[in-house]
Motif scaffolding. Sequence first.
Motif, PDB file in Angstrom:
ATOM      1  N   TYR A  16      32.238  26.842  39.499  1.00  0.00           N
ATOM      2  CA  TYR A  16      32.542  26.947  40.719  1.00  0.00           C
ATOM      3  C   TYR A  16      32.853  25.720  41.196  1.00  0.00           C
ATOM      4  CZ  TYR A  16      28.804  29.502  42.754  1.00  0.00           C
ATOM      5  OH  TYR A  16      27.294  29.678  43.082  1.00  0.00           O
ATOM      6  N   ALA A  17      32.944  25.707  42.610  1.00  0.00           N
ATOM      7  CA  ALA A  17      33.039  24.727  43.742  1.00  0.00           C
ATOM      8  C   ALA A  17      33.378  25.838  45.124  1.00  0.00           C
ATOM      9  CB  ALA A  17      34.483  23.960  43.896  1.00  0.00           C
ATOM     10  N   GLU A  18      32.116  25.417  45.590  1.00  0.00           N
ATOM     11  CA  GLU A  18      32.162  25.977  47.100  1.00  0.00           C
ATOM     12  C   GLU A  18      32.314  25.146  48.070  1.00  0.00           C
ATOM     13  OE1 GLU A  18      29.667  29.285  49.701  1.00  0.00           O
ATOM     14  OE2 GLU A  18      29.305  29.000  47.868  1.00  0.00           O
ATOM     15  N   PHE A  19      33.261  25.454  49.038  1.00  0.00           N
ATOM     16  CA  PHE A  19      33.767  25.080  49.861  1.00  0.00           C
ATOM     17  C   PHE A  19      33.733  25.629  51.408  1.00  0.00           C
ATOM     18  CE2 PHE A  19      36.433  23.027  46.543  1.00  0.00           C
ATOM     19  CZ  PHE A  19      36.840  21.401  46.724  1.00  0.00           C
ATOM     20  N   PRO A  20      33.813  25.083  52.301  1.00  0.00           N
ATOM     21  CA  PRO A  20      33.187  25.745  53.673  1.00  0.00           C
ATOM     22  C   PRO A  20      34.356  26.907  53.765  1.00  0.00           C
ATOM     23  CG  PRO A  20      33.259  23.683  53.902  1.00  0.00           C
ATOM     24  CD  PRO A  20      34.087  23.276  52.807  1.00  0.00           C
ATOM     25  N   GLY A  21      35.662  26.464  53.225  1.00  0.00           N
ATOM     26  CA  GLY A  21      36.490  27.855  53.516  1.00  0.00           C
ATOM     27  C   GLY A  21      37.109  28.328  52.401  1.00  0.00           C
ATOM     28  N   PHE A  22      36.847  28.473  51.032  1.00  0.00           N
ATOM     29  CA  PHE A  22      37.050  28.974  50.125  1.00  0.00           C
ATOM     30  C   PHE A  22      35.955  28.551  48.954  1.00  0.00           C
ATOM     31  CE2 PHE A  22      38.963  25.091  49.696  1.00  0.00           C
ATOM     32  CZ  PHE A  22      38.883  24.787  48.229  1.00  0.00           C
ATOM     33  N   VAL A  23      35.949  29.193  47.800  1.00  0.00           N
ATOM     34  CA  VAL A  23      35.640  29.328  46.633  1.00  0.00           C
ATOM     35  C   VAL A  23      36.843  29.558  45.777  1.00  0.00           C
ATOM     36  CG1 VAL A  23      34.145  30.451  44.664  1.00  0.00           C
ATOM     37  CG2 VAL A  23      33.222  30.970  47.296  1.00  0.00           C
ATOM     38  N   PHE A  24      36.689  27.994  44.770  1.00  0.00           N
ATOM     39  CA  PHE A  24      37.255  27.895  43.689  1.00  0.00           C
ATOM     40  C   PHE A  24      36.916  28.099  42.284  1.00  0.00           C
ATOM     41  CE2 PHE A  24      38.363  25.401  40.429  1.00  0.00           C
ATOM     42  CZ  PHE A  24      40.286  25.751  40.095  1.00  0.00           C
ATOM     43  N   ILE A  25      37.138  29.445  41.349  1.00  0.00           N
ATOM     44  CA  ILE A  25      36.184  29.764  40.274  1.00  0.00           C
ATOM     45  C   ILE A  25      37.354  28.285  39.290  1.00  0.00           C
ATOM     46  CG2 ILE A  25      35.866  30.912  38.052  1.00  0.00           C
ATOM     47  CD1 ILE A  25      35.601  33.187  40.671  1.00  0.00           C
ATOM     48  N   ASP A  26      36.327  27.817  38.431  1.00  0.00           N
ATOM     49  CA  ASP A  26      36.409  26.645  37.701  1.00  0.00           C
ATOM     50  C   ASP A  26      36.539  27.177  35.956  1.00  0.00           C
ATOM     51  OD1 ASP A  26      38.250  24.483  36.999  1.00  0.00           O
ATOM     52  OD2 ASP A  26      36.208  22.881  37.123  1.00  0.00           O
ATOM     53  N   TYR A  27      35.057  28.529  36.199  1.00  0.00           N
ATOM     54  CA  TYR A  27      35.618  28.519  34.469  1.00  0.00           C
ATOM     55  C   TYR A  27      34.490  29.909  34.384  1.00  0.00           C
ATOM     56  CZ  TYR A  27      37.470  23.892  33.423  1.00  0.00           C
ATOM     57  OH  TYR A  27      37.903  22.281  32.324  1.00  0.00           O
ATOM     58  N   VAL A  28      34.934  31.045  33.783  1.00  0.00           N
ATOM     59  CA  VAL A  28      34.193  31.893  33.298  1.00  0.00           C
ATOM     60  C   VAL A  28      34.466  32.445  32.578  1.00  0.00           C
ATOM     61  CG1 VAL A  28      33.269  34.503  34.654  1.00  0.00           C
ATOM     62  CG2 VAL A  28      34.748  33.304  36.663  1.00  0.00           C
ATOM     63  N   TYR A  29      33.077  32.284  31.493  1.00  0.00           N
ATOM     64  CA  TYR A  29      32.431  32.949  30.401  1.00  0.00           C
ATOM     65  C   TYR A  29      32.091  33.939  29.814  1.00  0.00           C
ATOM     66  CZ  TYR A  29      30.712  32.592  26.231  1.00  0.00           C
ATOM     67  OH  TYR A  29      29.735  33.049  24.499  1.00  0.00           O
ATOM     68  N   VAL A  30      32.339  35.378  29.377  1.00  0.00           N
ATOM     69  CA  VAL A  30      31.592  35.978  29.035  1.00  0.00           C
ATOM     70  C   VAL A  30      31.537  36.275  28.137  1.00  0.00           C
ATOM     71  CG1 VAL A  30      31.392  38.465  29.667  1.00  0.00           C
ATOM     72  CG2 VAL A  30      31.771  37.246  31.601  1.00  0.00           C
ATOM     73  N   SER A  31      29.981  36.074  26.833  1.00  0.00           N
ATOM     74  CA  SER A  31      29.833  36.784  25.675  1.00  0.00           C
ATOM     75  C   SER A  31      30.545  37.575  25.058  1.00  0.00           C
ATOM     76  CB  SER A  31      28.476  36.049  24.870  1.00  0.00           C
ATOM     77  OG  SER A  31      28.348  36.956  23.954  1.00  0.00           O
ATOM     78  N   SER A  32      30.892  37.664  23.951  1.00  0.00           N
ATOM     79  CA  SER A  32      31.357  39.250  23.352  1.00  0.00           C
ATOM     80  C   SER A  32      30.408  39.910  23.370  1.00  0.00           C
ATOM     81  CB  SER A  32      32.205  38.305  22.170  1.00  0.00           C
ATOM     82  OG  SER A  32      31.916  38.174  21.189  1.00  0.00           O
ATOM     83  N   ALA A  33      29.503  39.131  22.813  1.00  0.00           N
ATOM     84  CA  ALA A  33      28.254  40.011  23.296  1.00  0.00           C
ATOM     85  C   ALA A  33      28.076  41.244  24.276  1.00  0.00           C
ATOM     86  CB  ALA A  33      26.776  39.742  22.718  1.00  0.00           C
ATOM     87  N   ALA A  34      28.177  41.097  25.152  1.00  0.00           N
ATOM     88  CA  ALA A  34      28.251  41.166  27.037  1.00  0.00           C
ATOM     89  C   ALA A  34      29.344  42.880  27.026  1.00  0.00           C
ATOM     90  CB  ALA A  34      27.741  40.297  27.606  1.00  0.00           C
ATOM     91  N   ARG A  35      30.398  42.322  26.261  1.00  0.00           N
ATOM     92  CA  ARG A  35      31.915  43.152  26.828  1.00  0.00           C
ATOM     93  C   ARG A  35      31.575  44.272  27.017  1.00  0.00           C
ATOM     94  NH1 ARG A  35      35.510  38.150  24.336  1.00  0.00           N
ATOM     95  NH2 ARG A  35      34.671  37.324  26.380  1.00  0.00           N
ATOM     96  N   GLY A  36      31.869  45.210  28.048  1.00  0.00           N
ATOM     97  CA  GLY A  36      31.974  46.151  28.358  1.00  0.00           C
ATOM     98  C   GLY A  36      30.420  46.312  28.995  1.00  0.00           C
ATOM     99  N   GLU A  37      29.436  46.111  29.430  1.00  0.00           N
ATOM    100  CA  GLU A  37      28.422  45.973  30.590  1.00  0.00           C
ATOM    101  C   GLU A  37      28.787  45.519  31.976  1.00  0.00           C
ATOM    102  OE1 GLU A  37      25.433  42.517  29.123  1.00  0.00           O
ATOM    103  OE2 GLU A  37      25.415  43.667  27.042  1.00  0.00           O
ATOM    104  N   GLY A  38      29.709  45.406  32.270  1.00  0.00           N
ATOM    105  CA  GLY A  38      30.026  44.886  33.499  1.00  0.00           C
ATOM    106  C   GLY A  38      30.123  43.672  34.132  1.00  0.00           C
ATOM    107  N   LEU A  39      29.331  42.152  33.430  1.00  0.00           N
ATOM    108  CA  LEU A  39      28.713  40.957  33.638  1.00  0.00           C
ATOM    109  C   LEU A  39      30.253  40.345  34.542  1.00  0.00           C
ATOM    110  CD1 LEU A  39      27.003  39.100  33.772  1.00  0.00           C
ATOM    111  CD2 LEU A  39      27.257  38.270  31.352  1.00  0.00           C
TER     112      LEU A  39
END
Length: 195
Positions: free
Chosen positions: A45-68
């Motif tokens: 992610y990129a954090e600028f003074p006025g906002f955050v831009f999420i570039d990529y979010v990857y959660v492993s299939s092994a963690a699905r359902g854990e609320g990660l």
Amino acid sequence: MNWFEKLNQYFPIEEMKSQEHMETLLKEKGDVYHKDEGDKHVLMYAEFPGFVFIDYVYVSSAARGEGLGHKLIEKMKQKNKPIILEVEPVDYEDTDTEKRLKFYHREGFTHAKSIGYSRRSLATDEWSQLEILYWSPEDANEEELFEQMKQTYEEIHTYKDQTFYGKSYQPVDEVLKLDEKRRPDSMLDTFEQKD
């Protein structure tokens, strides 16, 4: 598998930055561009003074359902700034696109209906259309979001593009358009209507 390989396996090639591009952003723009990595996730992610831009979010299939995924988004919300991200429109042959939109809707994200976004991939030379989603601690103004997306495009997406890809991305004015009348059908709208 390293963090880049995880992202590369999960995201379509036309959406991926090169590893060199991301590593350079982390090194040269480390005050803005960040990596949050764990055994089961990668968040860029990129954090600028006025906002955050999420570039990529990857959660492993092994963690699905854990609320990660929820925990990662909550961590971003704690910054108390608008959060912007790009998603592919729903492709009914790719159930991940629908799952992603449903996830972001549950997390309180809204579709930026007046922002049009299409760009040519330097990896595939194909045009792709993306939708802009946002979350804001206060009512966000889409004109402001549009300016923030332009800043992200110019400072993150196209950073040293000639160096990394041998050619340049299109100018920001060809990629991002603000149209007050634009009301595209979005899967997110469908989810919003069901609530």
